[in-house]
Design a protein around this motif. Sequence first.
Motif, PDB file in Angstrom:
ATOM      1  N   UNK A 160      12.986 126.021  54.216  1.00 59.93           N
ATOM      2  CA  UNK A 160      13.399 126.181  54.910  1.00 59.93           C
ATOM      3  C   UNK A 160      12.694 127.190  55.150  1.00 59.93           C
ATOM      4  N   UNK A 161      12.364 127.862  54.018  1.00 57.55           N
ATOM      5  CA  UNK A 161      11.666 129.332  53.880  1.00 57.55           C
ATOM      6  C   UNK A 161      10.386 129.491  52.747  1.00 57.55           C
ATOM      7  N   UNK A 162       9.742 128.089  52.520  1.00 62.93           N
ATOM      8  CA  UNK A 162       8.528 127.709  51.805  1.00 62.93           C
ATOM      9  C   UNK A 162       7.222 128.291  52.669  1.00 62.93           C
ATOM     10  N   UNK A 163       6.597 128.668  51.678  1.00 62.44           N
ATOM     11  CA  UNK A 163       5.158 129.233  51.705  1.00 62.44           C
ATOM     12  C   UNK A 163       4.183 127.881  52.464  1.00 62.44           C
ATOM     13  N   UNK A 164       4.069 126.776  51.875  1.00 61.62           N
ATOM     14  CA  UNK A 164       3.821 125.673  51.812  1.00 61.62           C
ATOM     15  C   UNK A 164       4.506 124.986  52.025  1.00 61.62           C
ATOM     16  N   UNK A 165       4.631 123.552  53.068  1.00 63.72           N
ATOM     17  CA  UNK A 165       6.010 122.965  53.610  1.00 63.72           C
ATOM     18  C   UNK A 165       5.364 121.832  52.968  1.00 63.72           C
ATOM     19  N   UNK A 166       4.290 120.942  53.363  1.00 64.94           N
ATOM     20  CA  UNK A 166       3.854 119.542  53.217  1.00 64.94           C
ATOM     21  C   UNK A 166       4.582 119.248  51.782  1.00 64.94           C
ATOM     22  N   UNK A 167       4.232 120.186  50.633  1.00 63.97           N
ATOM     23  CA  UNK A 167       4.444 119.756  48.828  1.00 63.97           C
ATOM     24  C   UNK A 167       5.534 119.618  49.021  1.00 63.97           C
ATOM     25  N   UNK A 168       6.287 121.004  49.371  1.00 60.55           N
ATOM     26  CA  UNK A 168       7.742 120.822  49.207  1.00 60.55           C
ATOM     27  C   UNK A 168       8.442 119.614  48.988  1.00 60.55           C
ATOM     28  N   UNK A 169       7.403 119.493  50.834  1.00 63.68           N
ATOM     29  CA  UNK A 169       8.799 118.117  51.292  1.00 63.68           C
ATOM     30  C   UNK A 169       8.339 116.738  50.987  1.00 63.68           C
TER      31      UNK A 169
END
Length: 69
Positions: A33-42
């Motif tokens: 919910x708070x990450x800067x780069x959503x796509x790689x973490x997801x």
Amino acid sequence: MNHLRDSNDAQLRILPTSPEVGQLFTGWSGELATCRKFAPIARNYTAAKLMSQVGLRVSEVQGLGLDDI
């Protein structure tokens, strides 16, 4: 069987317990919910979740596309 030849330092691998795996994914999902780069973490979260729950190998997960998920 799955060890290096001529290696005398065989190490015992102890798998994490179910609560430990749950704690890992709970903390990880909170960061989504708070990450800067959503796509790689997801992507990494989804791959790890598939491997832990379904039993996929890394090589099998690498071949997956968004349509497969």
